[in-house]
Design a protein around this motif. Structure first.
Motif, PDB file in Angstrom:
ATOM      1  N   ILE A  15       0.852  -1.190   0.000  1.00 46.19           N
ATOM      2  CA  ILE A  15       0.000   0.000   0.000  1.00 46.19           C
ATOM      3  C   ILE A  15       0.885   1.236   0.000  1.00 46.19           C
ATOM      4  N   LYS A  16       0.686   2.104  -0.990  1.00 45.12           N
ATOM      5  CA  LYS A  16       1.484   3.315  -1.109  1.00 45.12           C
ATOM      6  C   LYS A  16       0.798   4.527  -0.488  1.00 45.12           C
ATOM      7  N   LYS A  17      -0.535   4.565  -0.572  1.00 44.14           N
ATOM      8  CA  LYS A  17      -1.260   5.738  -0.085  1.00 44.14           C
ATOM      9  C   LYS A  17      -2.702   5.353   0.227  1.00 44.14           C
ATOM     10  N   VAL A  18      -3.266   5.978   1.247  1.00 40.27           N
ATOM     11  CA  VAL A  18      -4.683   5.804   1.575  1.00 40.27           C
ATOM     12  C   VAL A  18      -5.320   7.180   1.485  1.00 40.27           C
ATOM     13  N   GLY A  19      -6.304   7.326   0.609  1.00 35.99           N
ATOM     14  CA  GLY A  19      -6.953   8.613   0.389  1.00 35.99           C
ATOM     15  C   GLY A  19      -8.329   8.681   1.013  1.00 35.99           C
ATOM     16  N   GLY A  20      -9.060   9.717   0.631  1.00 40.50           N
ATOM     17  CA  GLY A  20     -10.414   9.905   1.140  1.00 40.50           C
ATOM     18  C   GLY A  20     -10.461  10.979   2.204  1.00 40.50           C
ATOM     19  N   ASN A  21     -11.673  11.266   2.656  1.00 34.79           N
ATOM     20  CA  ASN A  21     -11.812  12.261   3.718  1.00 34.79           C
ATOM     21  C   ASN A  21     -11.243  11.685   5.015  1.00 34.79           C
ATOM     22  N   PRO A  22     -10.986  12.516   6.021  1.00 33.29           N
ATOM     23  CA  PRO A  22     -10.332  12.024   7.243  1.00 33.29           C
ATOM     24  C   PRO A  22     -11.043  10.847   7.921  1.00 33.29           C
ATOM     25  N   ASP A  23     -12.379  10.819   7.912  1.00 36.55           N
ATOM     26  CA  ASP A  23     -13.105   9.704   8.544  1.00 36.55           C
ATOM     27  C   ASP A  23     -12.884   8.393   7.802  1.00 36.55           C
ATOM     28  N   VAL A  24     -12.952   8.436   6.474  1.00 39.36           N
ATOM     29  CA  VAL A  24     -12.745   7.224   5.661  1.00 39.36           C
ATOM     30  C   VAL A  24     -11.307   6.749   5.808  1.00 39.36           C
ATOM     31  N   LYS A  25     -10.380   7.682   5.752  1.00 41.92           N
ATOM     32  CA  LYS A  25      -8.965   7.344   5.881  1.00 41.92           C
ATOM     33  C   LYS A  25      -8.687   6.678   7.225  1.00 41.92           C
ATOM     34  N   HIS A  27     -10.853   5.099   9.145  1.00 39.36           N
ATOM     35  CA  HIS A  27     -11.524   3.794   9.161  1.00 39.36           C
ATOM     36  C   HIS A  27     -10.678   2.735   8.450  1.00 39.36           C
ATOM     37  N   LEU A  28     -10.162   3.068   7.271  1.00 38.63           N
ATOM     38  CA  LEU A  28      -9.338   2.122   6.519  1.00 38.63           C
ATOM     39  C   LEU A  28      -8.049   1.797   7.276  1.00 38.63           C
ATOM     40  N   LEU A  33      -5.265  -1.150   6.740  1.00 38.27           N
ATOM     41  CA  LEU A  33      -4.834  -0.694   5.414  1.00 38.27           C
ATOM     42  C   LEU A  33      -4.024   0.589   5.581  1.00 38.27           C
ATOM     43  N   THR A  34      -2.735   0.424   5.878  1.00 46.46           N
ATOM     44  CA  THR A  34      -1.861   1.559   6.135  1.00 46.46           C
ATOM     45  C   THR A  34      -0.732   1.607   5.110  1.00 46.46           C
ATOM     46  N   PRO A  35      -0.257   2.805   4.773  1.00 47.04           N
ATOM     47  CA  PRO A  35       0.867   2.919   3.831  1.00 47.04           C
ATOM     48  C   PRO A  35       2.072   2.121   4.329  1.00 47.04           C
ATOM     49  N   GLY A  36       2.685   1.384   3.413  1.00 48.14           N
ATOM     50  CA  GLY A  36       3.820   0.536   3.755  1.00 48.14           C
ATOM     51  C   GLY A  36       3.416  -0.885   4.092  1.00 48.14           C
ATOM     52  N   GLY A  37       2.148  -1.089   4.412  1.00 50.47           N
ATOM     53  CA  GLY A  37       1.646  -2.427   4.714  1.00 50.47           C
ATOM     54  C   GLY A  37       1.304  -3.180   3.437  1.00 50.47           C
ATOM     55  N   GLU A  55      -3.193 -11.196   8.713  1.00 49.82           N
ATOM     56  CA  GLU A  55      -3.744 -12.556   8.733  1.00 49.82           C
ATOM     57  C   GLU A  55      -5.261 -12.561   8.745  1.00 49.82           C
ATOM     58  N   SER A  56      -5.882 -11.432   8.412  1.00 51.56           N
ATOM     59  CA  SER A  56      -7.342 -11.323   8.442  1.00 51.56           C
ATOM     60  C   SER A  56      -7.889 -11.019   7.064  1.00 51.56           C
ATOM     61  N   ARG A  57      -9.129 -11.401   6.859  1.00 53.33           N
ATOM     62  CA  ARG A  57      -9.846 -11.026   5.640  1.00 53.33           C
ATOM     63  C   ARG A  57     -10.922 -10.029   6.030  1.00 53.33           C
ATOM     64  N   ILE A  58     -10.986  -8.939   5.290  1.00 51.57           N
ATOM     65  CA  ILE A  58     -11.982  -7.913   5.565  1.00 51.57           C
ATOM     66  C   ILE A  58     -12.775  -7.638   4.299  1.00 51.57           C
ATOM     67  N   ALA A  59     -13.980  -7.151   4.472  1.00 52.80           N
ATOM     68  CA  ALA A  59     -14.823  -6.772   3.340  1.00 52.80           C
ATOM     69  C   ALA A  59     -15.015  -5.265   3.387  1.00 52.80           C
ATOM     70  N   ILE A  60     -14.739  -4.611   2.262  1.00 49.67           N
ATOM     71  CA  ILE A  60     -14.988  -3.178   2.131  1.00 49.67           C
ATOM     72  C   ILE A  60     -15.730  -2.970   0.819  1.00 49.67           C
ATOM     73  N   ASP A  61     -16.414  -1.846   0.681  1.00 55.06           N
ATOM     74  CA  ASP A  61     -17.110  -1.615  -0.572  1.00 55.06           C
ATOM     75  C   ASP A  61     -16.132  -1.112  -1.637  1.00 55.06           C
ATOM     76  N   LYS A  62     -16.576  -1.151  -2.882  1.00 51.40           N
ATOM     77  CA  LYS A  62     -15.702  -0.796  -4.010  1.00 51.40           C
ATOM     78  C   LYS A  62     -15.183   0.635  -3.908  1.00 51.40           C
ATOM     79  N   GLU A  63     -16.026   1.551  -3.427  1.00 53.35           N
ATOM     80  CA  GLU A  63     -15.607   2.949  -3.319  1.00 53.35           C
ATOM     81  C   GLU A  63     -14.442   3.105  -2.340  1.00 53.35           C
ATOM     82  N   MET A  64     -14.485   2.360  -1.235  1.00 55.56           N
ATOM     83  CA  MET A  64     -13.369   2.423  -0.277  1.00 55.56           C
ATOM     84  C   MET A  64     -12.121   1.777  -0.883  1.00 55.56           C
TER      85      MET A  64
END
Length: 70
Positions: A15-25, A27-28, A33-37, A55-64
């Motif tokens: 992961i190089k970058k996580v975008g979105g508004n501060p709340d979405v960022k 949450h991710l 889902l952090t940069p460098g991970g 070691e976990s599987r997560i479900a997020i929507d396509k927009e996230m």
């Protein structure tokens, strides 16, 4: 750089970058889902994306998933 949703299933990506508004960022990042991970796209089903983080599987929507850049 491209959004996580366009990654090949089963391929581990850094992961190089996580975008979105501060709340979405925040949450991710709380989901691991952090940069460098790493994140692996497992499956895309309907409007949801299954992602393996650590070691976990997560479900997020396509927009996230579009806000996570690899």
């Amino acid at each position: 750089m491209m959004p996580l949703i366009y990654a090949s299933p089963g391929e581990e990506n850094i992961i190089k970058k996580v975008g979105g508004n501060p709340d979405v960022k925040r949450h991710l990042e709380n989901l691991g889902l952090t940069p460098g991970g790493t994140a692996t796209l497992v499956n895309v089903m309907g409007g949801n994306v299954i992602v393996k983080v650590k070691e976990s599987r997560i479900a997020i929507d396509k927009e996230m998933a579009k806000k996570v850049m690899i």
